[in-house]
Design an enzyme around this catalytic site. Sequence first.
Site, PDB file in Angstrom:
ATOM      1  N   SER A  67     -13.121  42.310  23.542  1.00  0.00           N
ATOM      2  CA  SER A  67     -14.060  42.633  22.469  1.00  0.00           C
ATOM      3  C   SER A  67     -15.257  41.690  22.447  1.00  0.00           C
ATOM      4  O   SER A  67     -15.192  40.557  22.913  1.00  0.00           O
ATOM      5  CB  SER A  67     -13.347  42.560  21.115  1.00  0.00           C
ATOM      6  OG  SER A  67     -12.187  43.348  21.128  1.00  0.00           O
TER       7      SER A  67
HETATM    8  N1  SAH Z   1      -7.749  42.335  21.742  1.00  0.00           N
HETATM    9  C1  SAH Z   1      -8.162  42.493  23.128  1.00  0.00           C
HETATM   10  C2  SAH Z   1      -9.073  43.664  23.359  1.00  0.00           C
HETATM   11  C3  SAH Z   1      -8.429  44.951  23.035  1.00  0.00           C
HETATM   12  S1  SAH Z   1      -8.817  46.292  24.114  1.00  0.00           S
HETATM   13  C4  SAH Z   1      -8.789  41.247  23.674  1.00  0.00           C
HETATM   14  O1  SAH Z   1      -8.988  40.281  22.931  1.00  0.00           O
HETATM   15  O2  SAH Z   1      -9.077  41.216  24.873  1.00  0.00           O
HETATM   16  C5  SAH Z   1      -7.553  47.355  23.491  1.00  0.00           C
HETATM   17  C6  SAH Z   1      -6.220  47.156  24.122  1.00  0.00           C
HETATM   18  O3  SAH Z   1      -5.295  47.938  23.393  1.00  0.00           O
HETATM   19  C7  SAH Z   1      -6.146  47.649  25.563  1.00  0.00           C
HETATM   20  O4  SAH Z   1      -5.678  46.642  26.390  1.00  0.00           O
HETATM   21  C8  SAH Z   1      -5.177  48.819  25.480  1.00  0.00           C
HETATM   22  O5  SAH Z   1      -4.381  48.979  26.641  1.00  0.00           O
HETATM   23  C9  SAH Z   1      -4.342  48.439  24.293  1.00  0.00           C
HETATM   24  N2  SAH Z   1      -3.624  49.533  23.639  1.00  0.00           N
HETATM   25  C10 SAH Z   1      -4.042  50.811  23.402  1.00  0.00           C
HETATM   26  N3  SAH Z   1      -3.072  51.509  22.785  1.00  0.00           N
HETATM   27  C11 SAH Z   1      -2.011  50.655  22.622  1.00  0.00           C
HETATM   28  C12 SAH Z   1      -0.705  50.790  22.064  1.00  0.00           C
HETATM   29  N4  SAH Z   1      -0.259  51.938  21.538  1.00  0.00           N
HETATM   30  N5  SAH Z   1       0.105  49.715  22.085  1.00  0.00           N
HETATM   31  C13 SAH Z   1      -0.301  48.539  22.607  1.00  0.00           C
HETATM   32  N6  SAH Z   1      -1.509  48.353  23.151  1.00  0.00           N
HETATM   33  C14 SAH Z   1      -2.364  49.391  23.154  1.00  0.00           C
END
Ligand code: SAH
Length: 226
Positions: free
Chosen positions: A74
């Site tokens: 992010s």
């Molecule tokens: N917080 C992260 C950025 C998030 S990007 C950072 O600091 O880098 C969003 C992430 O959510 C992705 O890696 C994606 O694979 C994950 N994601 C999406 N759906 C999900 C779910 N149901 N359970 C766990 N992770 C999930």
Amino acid sequence: MSTDVRHPHALGLGMTSERSRHRLIERLRGIGAGDERVLQAMARVPRHQFVDEAMASRSYDDTALPIGYGQTISQPFVVAHMTTLLLGEGEPPATVLEIGTGSGYQAAVLAELVRTVYTVERIPALYRRARTRLLEIGYRNVRVRLADGTIGLPDYGPFDAILVTAGAETLPEALLEQLREGGRLVAPVGGREGQRLVVIDRHADGLDRQELDPVSFVPLLPGVEE
Ligand code: SAH
């Protein structure tokens, strides 16, 4: 060349990245993103260690960056803003559940501020990378799990706070159930018309919901990838 063993964060951390990190924090402070506790936490987290080497030169720009598998780390502005919302006014929460570990950066920022962070990722390669990285940098209070975050982490809840970092069309009910009374959840919610940050507080007599700024997160998807 000296290595300061008291600061594992300093390992492999050149002056260049330290300086650009402080410039980024100054910029965020200047535009009023994030309260002082959060900005100081972000000043301690080596964001360049959460992106691929090819991307490291841009790691202190205020932008989201690709981390592979179609996912992104992010934007620092958004991390500062969401973390500040999550902490609220009083004592910081002791336990936080993050859905969407991604690079592990947001989990590291939280780990600087709260007792224990539980973070859940559905893509095995990202999960492994983030877990290794967080351990190597020296975070001992982050528990990384490979799991479907739409069902939360029922065995470890309820949590004082829940931060969702992937966009859901509607907020999974299970997450609200795992939010402790007095606790707060922050999540990007919305469908094709666009997402907004939603803040939900659980009070003794029910839930209080606020819709805030428009945001743009990768989607929250069901299930764990093979
Ligand atoms: N917080 C992260 C950025 C998030 S990007 C950072 O600091 O880098 C969003 C992430 O959510 C992705 O890696 C994606 O694979 C994950 N994601 C999406 N759906 C999900 C779910 N149901 N359970 C766990 N992770 C999930």
